[in-house]
Design a protein around this motif. Sequence first.
Motif, PDB file in Angstrom:
ATOM      1  N   ILE A 100       9.016  -4.027  -3.579  1.00 33.89           N
ATOM      2  CA  ILE A 100       8.796  -3.636  -2.784  1.00 33.89           C
ATOM      3  C   ILE A 100       8.199  -2.878  -2.076  1.00 33.89           C
ATOM      4  O   ILE A 100       7.689  -3.238  -1.272  1.00 33.89           O
ATOM      5  CB  ILE A 100      10.243  -3.865  -1.397  1.00 33.89           C
ATOM      6  CG1 ILE A 100      11.254  -4.890  -1.960  1.00 33.89           C
ATOM      7  CG2 ILE A 100       9.957  -3.418  -0.250  1.00 33.89           C
ATOM      8  CD1 ILE A 100      12.978  -4.960  -1.346  1.00 33.89           C
ATOM      9  N   LEU A 101       8.268  -1.413  -2.555  1.00 32.18           N
ATOM     10  CA  LEU A 101       7.376  -0.147  -1.796  1.00 32.18           C
ATOM     11  C   LEU A 101       5.905  -0.979  -2.186  1.00 32.18           C
ATOM     12  O   LEU A 101       4.861  -0.709  -1.608  1.00 32.18           O
ATOM     13  CB  LEU A 101       8.007   0.787  -2.960  1.00 32.18           C
ATOM     14  CG  LEU A 101       7.234   2.096  -2.717  1.00 32.18           C
ATOM     15  CD1 LEU A 101       7.417   2.301  -1.361  1.00 32.18           C
ATOM     16  CD2 LEU A 101       7.720   3.531  -3.827  1.00 32.18           C
ATOM     17  N   LYS A 102       5.255  -1.079  -3.507  1.00 36.55           N
ATOM     18  CA  LYS A 102       4.297  -1.727  -3.996  1.00 36.55           C
ATOM     19  C   LYS A 102       3.531  -2.346  -3.397  1.00 36.55           C
ATOM     20  O   LYS A 102       2.657  -2.649  -2.115  1.00 36.55           O
ATOM     21  CB  LYS A 102       4.249  -2.065  -5.237  1.00 36.55           C
ATOM     22  CG  LYS A 102       3.231  -3.074  -5.640  1.00 36.55           C
ATOM     23  CD  LYS A 102       3.114  -2.885  -7.321  1.00 36.55           C
ATOM     24  CE  LYS A 102       1.232  -3.144  -7.719  1.00 36.55           C
ATOM     25  NZ  LYS A 102       0.754  -1.612  -7.907  1.00 36.55           N
ATOM     26  N   ARG A 103       4.638  -3.505  -2.412  1.00 37.94           N
ATOM     27  CA  ARG A 103       4.104  -4.474  -1.714  1.00 37.94           C
ATOM     28  C   ARG A 103       3.607  -4.357   0.017  1.00 37.94           C
ATOM     29  O   ARG A 103       2.757  -4.216   0.282  1.00 37.94           O
ATOM     30  CB  ARG A 103       5.177  -5.704  -1.193  1.00 37.94           C
ATOM     31  CG  ARG A 103       4.743  -7.129  -0.297  1.00 37.94           C
ATOM     32  CD  ARG A 103       5.565  -8.417  -0.251  1.00 37.94           C
ATOM     33  NE  ARG A 103       6.223  -8.113  -2.077  1.00 37.94           N
ATOM     34  CZ  ARG A 103       7.911  -8.597  -1.311  1.00 37.94           C
ATOM     35  NH1 ARG A 103       7.745  -8.351  -0.475  1.00 37.94           N
ATOM     36  NH2 ARG A 103       8.262  -8.493  -2.318  1.00 37.94           N
ATOM     37  N   VAL A 104       4.682  -3.441   0.147  1.00 39.93           N
ATOM     38  CA  VAL A 104       4.275  -2.600   1.852  1.00 39.93           C
ATOM     39  C   VAL A 104       3.036  -1.852   1.445  1.00 39.93           C
ATOM     40  O   VAL A 104       2.307  -1.885   2.737  1.00 39.93           O
ATOM     41  CB  VAL A 104       5.805  -2.109   1.834  1.00 39.93           C
ATOM     42  CG1 VAL A 104       4.868  -0.954   2.925  1.00 39.93           C
ATOM     43  CG2 VAL A 104       6.522  -2.697   1.892  1.00 39.93           C
ATOM     44  N   TYR A 105       2.780  -1.359   0.504  1.00 46.12           N
ATOM     45  CA  TYR A 105       1.345  -0.800   0.232  1.00 46.12           C
ATOM     46  C   TYR A 105       0.581  -1.029   0.580  1.00 46.12           C
ATOM     47  O   TYR A 105      -1.155  -0.903   1.062  1.00 46.12           O
ATOM     48  CB  TYR A 105       1.649   0.585  -1.128  1.00 46.12           C
ATOM     49  CG  TYR A 105       0.221   1.421  -1.430  1.00 46.12           C
ATOM     50  CD1 TYR A 105       0.089   2.379  -0.862  1.00 46.12           C
ATOM     51  CD2 TYR A 105      -0.440   0.941  -2.325  1.00 46.12           C
ATOM     52  CE1 TYR A 105      -0.866   3.420  -0.658  1.00 46.12           C
ATOM     53  CE2 TYR A 105      -1.391   1.078  -2.991  1.00 46.12           C
ATOM     54  CZ  TYR A 105      -1.423   2.553  -2.093  1.00 46.12           C
ATOM     55  OH  TYR A 105      -2.919   3.060  -2.455  1.00 46.12           O
ATOM     56  N   GLU A 106       0.433  -2.481  -0.770  1.00 46.98           N
ATOM     57  CA  GLU A 106      -0.624  -3.061  -0.774  1.00 46.98           C
ATOM     58  C   GLU A 106      -0.755  -4.049   0.631  1.00 46.98           C
ATOM     59  O   GLU A 106      -1.917  -4.188   0.975  1.00 46.98           O
ATOM     60  CB  GLU A 106      -0.184  -3.903  -1.473  1.00 46.98           C
ATOM     61  CG  GLU A 106      -0.584  -3.745  -2.993  1.00 46.98           C
ATOM     62  CD  GLU A 106      -0.009  -4.971  -4.065  1.00 46.98           C
ATOM     63  OE1 GLU A 106       0.604  -5.713  -3.565  1.00 46.98           O
ATOM     64  OE2 GLU A 106       0.035  -4.612  -5.110  1.00 46.98           O
ATOM     65  N   GLN A 107      -0.332  -3.432   1.761  1.00 44.54           N
ATOM     66  CA  GLN A 107      -0.075  -4.957   2.817  1.00 44.54           C
ATOM     67  C   GLN A 107      -1.299  -4.022   3.992  1.00 44.54           C
ATOM     68  O   GLN A 107      -1.564  -3.885   5.013  1.00 44.54           O
ATOM     69  CB  GLN A 107       1.400  -4.872   3.385  1.00 44.54           C
ATOM     70  CG  GLN A 107       1.616  -6.771   2.603  1.00 44.54           C
ATOM     71  CD  GLN A 107       2.700  -6.668   3.749  1.00 44.54           C
ATOM     72  OE1 GLN A 107       3.442  -5.874   4.780  1.00 44.54           O
ATOM     73  NE2 GLN A 107       3.488  -7.606   3.014  1.00 44.54           N
ATOM     74  N   MET A 108      -1.215  -2.334   3.403  1.00 44.03           N
ATOM     75  CA  MET A 108      -2.118  -1.368   4.381  1.00 44.03           C
ATOM     76  C   MET A 108      -3.455  -1.441   4.433  1.00 44.03           C
ATOM     77  O   MET A 108      -3.392  -1.908   3.361  1.00 44.03           O
ATOM     78  CB  MET A 108      -1.568   0.519   4.049  1.00 44.03           C
ATOM     79  CG  MET A 108       0.263   0.954   4.215  1.00 44.03           C
ATOM     80  SD  MET A 108       0.365   2.057   3.752  1.00 44.03           S
ATOM     81  CE  MET A 108      -0.678   3.519   4.666  1.00 44.03           C
ATOM     82  N   GLY A 109      -3.458  -1.595   5.879  1.00 41.25           N
ATOM     83  CA  GLY A 109      -5.198  -1.782   5.197  1.00 41.25           C
ATOM     84  C   GLY A 109      -5.891  -0.104   4.802  1.00 41.25           C
ATOM     85  O   GLY A 109      -5.207   0.853   4.991  1.00 41.25           O
ATOM     86  N   GLU A 110      -7.525  -0.146   4.554  1.00 36.51           N
ATOM     87  CA  GLU A 110      -8.252   0.877   4.078  1.00 36.51           C
ATOM     88  C   GLU A 110      -8.976   2.008   5.029  1.00 36.51           C
ATOM     89  O   GLU A 110      -9.155   0.888   6.135  1.00 36.51           O
ATOM     90  CB  GLU A 110      -9.323   0.471   2.704  1.00 36.51           C
ATOM     91  CG  GLU A 110      -8.708  -0.216   1.611  1.00 36.51           C
ATOM     92  CD  GLU A 110      -7.961   0.776   0.906  1.00 36.51           C
ATOM     93  OE1 GLU A 110      -8.032   2.328   1.133  1.00 36.51           O
ATOM     94  OE2 GLU A 110      -7.234   0.661  -0.238  1.00 36.51           O
ATOM     95  N   PRO A 111      -8.999   3.055   4.962  1.00 31.99           N
ATOM     96  CA  PRO A 111      -8.193   3.643   3.798  1.00 31.99           C
ATOM     97  C   PRO A 111      -6.579   4.311   4.410  1.00 31.99           C
ATOM     98  O   PRO A 111      -6.370   3.996   5.733  1.00 31.99           O
ATOM     99  CB  PRO A 111      -9.067   5.497   3.805  1.00 31.99           C
ATOM    100  CG  PRO A 111      -9.416   5.198   6.111  1.00 31.99           C
ATOM    101  CD  PRO A 111      -9.485   3.822   6.117  1.00 31.99           C
TER     102      PRO A 111
END
Length: 181
Positions: A100-111
Amino acid sequence: MARPLPPPSPPPRPRVSSGEEALLGDAVVLTRLDRAIGWARKYSIFPYPFATACCAMEYMSLSMSPYDIDRFGALLPRFTPRQADLMMVIGTVTMRQAPILKRVYEQMGEPKWVMAFGACASSGGFYDNYTTLPGIDLVIPVDVYVPGCPPRPEGVLDGLMALQRKIQAQKQVPVAAGTAG
């Protein structure tokens, strides 16, 4: 013996009343674009609190008047990763929460940046068992570690200032047209 007189100061520059110099005058500050962008990003951090345990109480105290995280440009927490650029992992993360933590991180925009808040997020804390993730850096990259169990608000502000220095020092790379998204 008499002291010599100091050299005369240069005459004041005459004020220009027309042209480009009159428009620019003392009202314009020149800088490099990447420094200006770094400065703006440094003071406009939108945190996403991934709070799971007792460190969340210390996170809540950051908005109180003695600490006032608003002075650092990071007061308004976003509760959707799509609007956040700083993920603050606050507390213990279990093995079941890791995807879940990884999925939330991947949903964040760059940077995007990550702060490991407390001993449990940094290293698993005093939990030495098969259910606790021994540090979130096994799942997502971490930019700043804040030590403590729970960390004091002053320590969190030190970590935030370290992240701000890192953000301002980053090279700002423009995205080429047609490659985003």
